[in-house]
Design a protein around this motif. Sequence first.
Motif, short mmCIF file in Angstrom:
data_model
loop_
_atom_site.label_atom_id
_atom_site.label_comp_id
_atom_site.label_asym_id
_atom_site.label_seq_id
_atom_site.Cartn_x
_atom_site.Cartn_y
_atom_site.Cartn_z
N LYS A 99 -53.09 38.12 -34.81
CA LYS A 99 -53.81 37.09 -35.30
C LYS A 99 -54.00 36.70 -36.78
O LYS A 99 -53.78 35.73 -37.28
N GLN A 100 -54.46 37.82 -37.35
CA GLN A 100 -54.94 37.73 -38.64
C GLN A 100 -53.66 37.66 -39.52
O GLN A 100 -53.70 36.83 -40.59
N LYS A 101 -52.56 38.31 -39.16
CA LYS A 101 -51.15 38.48 -39.79
C LYS A 101 -50.78 36.85 -39.61
O LYS A 101 -50.17 36.28 -40.98
N LEU A 102 -50.73 36.42 -38.52
CA LEU A 102 -50.35 34.88 -38.43
C LEU A 102 -51.02 33.99 -39.32
O LEU A 102 -50.38 33.09 -39.99
N LEU A 103 -52.15 34.13 -39.24
CA LEU A 103 -53.10 33.23 -40.19
C LEU A 103 -52.80 33.12 -41.44
O LEU A 103 -52.72 32.38 -42.37
N LEU A 104 -52.61 34.56 -41.88
CA LEU A 104 -52.45 34.81 -43.56
C LEU A 104 -50.97 34.12 -43.73
O LEU A 104 -50.89 33.66 -44.86
N LEU A 105 -50.09 34.41 -43.04
CA LEU A 105 -48.68 33.94 -43.20
C LEU A 105 -48.68 32.53 -43.22
O LEU A 105 -48.15 31.94 -44.31
N LEU A 106 -49.56 31.80 -42.52
CA LEU A 106 -49.45 30.33 -42.41
C LEU A 106 -50.14 29.92 -43.77
O LEU A 106 -49.58 28.90 -44.43
N GLU A 107 -51.35 30.59 -44.10
CA GLU A 107 -51.75 30.05 -45.15
C GLU A 107 -50.96 30.17 -46.48
O GLU A 107 -50.94 29.26 -47.39
N GLN A 108 -50.26 31.44 -46.32
CA GLN A 108 -49.31 31.49 -47.66
C GLN A 108 -48.09 30.51 -47.64
O GLN A 108 -47.61 30.20 -48.73
N ARG A 109 -47.68 29.88 -46.43
CA ARG A 109 -46.62 29.22 -46.39
C ARG A 109 -46.59 27.91 -45.83
O ARG A 109 -45.77 26.98 -46.24
N GLN A 110 -47.90 27.14 -45.41
CA GLN A 110 -48.08 25.98 -45.09
C GLN A 110 -47.58 24.96 -45.87
O GLN A 110 -46.78 23.97 -45.51
N ALA A 111 -47.93 25.05 -47.06
CA ALA A 111 -47.42 23.97 -48.32
C ALA A 111 -45.96 23.94 -48.16
O ALA A 111 -45.39 22.73 -48.81
N LEU A 112 -45.38 25.22 -48.20
CA LEU A 112 -43.69 24.90 -48.12
C LEU A 112 -43.15 24.49 -46.89
O LEU A 112 -42.29 23.51 -47.10
N TYR A 113 -43.81 24.95 -45.80
CA TYR A 113 -43.21 24.26 -44.60
C TYR A 113 -43.49 22.46 -44.74
O TYR A 113 -42.50 21.89 -44.29
N ASN A 114 -44.69 22.25 -45.29
CA ASN A 114 -44.77 20.72 -45.58
C ASN A 114 -43.83 20.07 -46.33
O ASN A 114 -44.06 18.84 -46.21
#
Length: 175
Positions: free
Chosen positions: A130-145
């Motif tokens: 869960k921590q890893k998924l949260l971290l990856l999302l934080e790093q990537r969200q602006a790019l997915y967006n």
Amino acid sequence: MSILKGVNLYLIGMMGAGKTTVGRELAKQLSYGFVDADNVIEQTTGRSINQLFALEGEAGFRQIESDVLAQICAFTKLVISTGGGVILQQKNWSYLRHGLIVWLDVPVELLYTRLAEDTTRPLLQDVDLKQKLLLLLEQRQALYNQADLRISVSEEETPTKVATRVLEAIPTVLK
Ligand SMILES: Nc1ncnc2c1ncn2[C@@H]1O[C@H](COP(=O)(O)OP(=O)(O)O)[C@@H](O)[C@H]1O
Ligand SMILES: O=C(O)C1=C[C@@H](OP(=O)(O)O)[C@@H](O)[C@H](O)C1
Ligand SMILES: [Mg+2]
């Protein structure tokens, strides 16, 4: 005639978002070909994603991923399911922008339940999932967006339903 007129559709999003599963379904509904970029990588190298990470490291894998994407984007009438990290390299956006880019946005809680037993994603092994998924999302969200279209998926939606929602949303971005 497809509403996309032969233009490729790229699915992006986190591991477990359903890019591979929904992509296959979308291709059917669009009468398009289906390509899973990770699958092409495995076919052309003769190695699994796990093996490639072990042998080449993430950097080596990203290079192969980029080369494969460059080849795929030369074709038309395809739904292309990318790997979740494809958005990390700026160069890849020049390939993705050949087509329509759709972000399958799935809550981390749901990604977690889908991936809890998974052993095929090297970035998620031997970590607090869960921590890893949260971290990856934080790093990537602006790019997915930076996708053309964002589809927010909830737990009860089947792959067929998600594919239908993507199709219904396409006209809103084609002007
Ligand atoms: N809409 C959905 N409903 C239920 N399970 C799903 C859905 N989409 C994907 N899955 C499941 O979640 C897991 C990850 O899906 P996958 O398509 O491999 O995701 P991705 O390619 O984005 O990493 C698979 O076990 C798949 O069967
Ligand atoms: O998010 C990532 O960095 C990755 C996602 C994987 O694909 P899926 O998104 O299809 O799981 C695969 O490309 C590799 O394990 C790395
Ligand atoms: Mg996949």
